[in-house]
Design a protein around this motif. Sequence first.
Motif, PDB file in Angstrom:
ATOM      1  N   ASP A  39      35.694  33.908  37.884  1.00 13.05           N
ATOM      2  CA  ASP A  39      35.122  35.218  37.529  1.00 13.05           C
ATOM      3  C   ASP A  39      34.323  35.817  38.680  1.00 13.05           C
TER       4      ASP A  39
ATOM      5  N   ASP B   7      44.400  39.241  38.408  1.00 10.02           N
ATOM      6  CA  ASP B   7      45.026  38.916  37.124  1.00 10.02           C
ATOM      7  C   ASP B   7      44.384  39.726  36.004  1.00 10.02           C
ATOM      8  N   LEU B   8      43.101  40.015  36.191  1.00 13.81           N
ATOM      9  CA  LEU B   8      42.366  40.709  35.126  1.00 13.81           C
ATOM     10  C   LEU B   8      41.242  41.531  35.739  1.00 13.81           C
TER      11      LEU B   8
ATOM     12  N   GLN C  64      39.684  37.070  38.116  1.00 15.26           N
ATOM     13  CA  GLN C  64      39.258  38.279  37.419  1.00 15.26           C
ATOM     14  C   GLN C  64      38.034  38.843  38.128  1.00 15.26           C
TER      15      GLN C  64
END
Length: 313
Positions: A47, A120-121, A77
Amino acid sequence: MDKIKLGGSDLDASRIVLGCMRIAGMTDDALHRHISTAMEAGINIFDHADIYGGGECEHKFGKALKSGIKREDILIQSKCAIRNSTPEGDKSGEYYDLSKSHILDSVDGILERLDTEYLDLLMLHRPDALMEPEEIAEAFDRLQESGKVRHFGLSNFNARQFDFVQKYVDQKLITNQIQFGVAAPHMINSNMQTNTPFEGAANRDGGMLDYARLNDVTIQAWSPFHYGYFDGIVMDDPKYKTLNEVMEQVGEAHGVTKNAIAVAWILRHPANMQTIIGTTNTDRLSQIMKAPDVSLSREEWYQIYKAAGHMLP
Ligand SMILES: NC(=O)c1ccc[n+]([C@@H]2O[C@H](COP(=O)([O-])OP(=O)(O)OC[C@H]3O[C@@H](n4cnc5c(N)ncnc54)[C@H](OP(=O)(O)O)[C@@H]3O)[C@@H](O)[C@H]2O)c1
């Protein structure tokens, strides 16, 4: 470690996420060791946010990726929305911006610092009072079409706001990051103290936990060891003496440390939440990584909850 499909998407992610908010001060070697240890223990998702360390966290992570980690083996992400944030926490110039141009510019900066072709996010870090959902929708379309972002989610949004953004964007919003842990369990306090005059009945998130379960959204619990709003860590804090004693006892019964128990407590919730841990200490990381192997009984779970000072009506 078992993987879950994030928000019903094709992203297979570990239940524990390695948060990279605090990595700016790590040496390259220490960071490489930390990431490798995390991956060996089953973590496959990391993250970030554009503001962490003023961009330095993404930059450092991007460099670490080049030392033998295959991009396709991990999920990355990141988040955007907060402008003029400083690593020192000076908020005087800070504001939120979810305009189309800022979202697009932010992603370009994120990809450059991470030295990667895609995220990815992407999550919107915080709700911007001036957000116009049509602009968010246009930005998401552009990012998806260009291949820069695979999936989208939100962070610190309540359930109503979640519906609001979802109404406009074509992509399913798969995650919401919310502070949650044994000393910050507001989402469950309000459920268990519904319609009582007690403080815990305050609904601060619009029923996000139930919303997530009803709509297949994965909640990512941030700052799992903290109490208040970054007021401190519960571990070994005299204010949480009983909690520490109970987590130690329960930890002994399961053959793990209380660090793992604090995370196992979150993972035990049937909403299948992820926990984003922020330690930069690789020994601590190894201890915490035992959490997914612990299955707390209902009795233990409530014992820990009450030991943190929460009441049942
Ligand atoms: N969406 C959002 O708004 C938001 C907000 C905050 C955070 N996040 C994400 O969540 C991640 C985790 O946040 P966090 O770092 O605040 O979470 P955390 O895991 O609750 O806290 C980690 C911090 O606590 C320290 N610590 C001290 N004793 C500890 C112990 N016994 N066990 C574990 N940690 C101990 C760690 O120090 P050592 O490094 O020495 O272990 C580290 O500084 C961040 O990296 C970020 O990715 C998201």
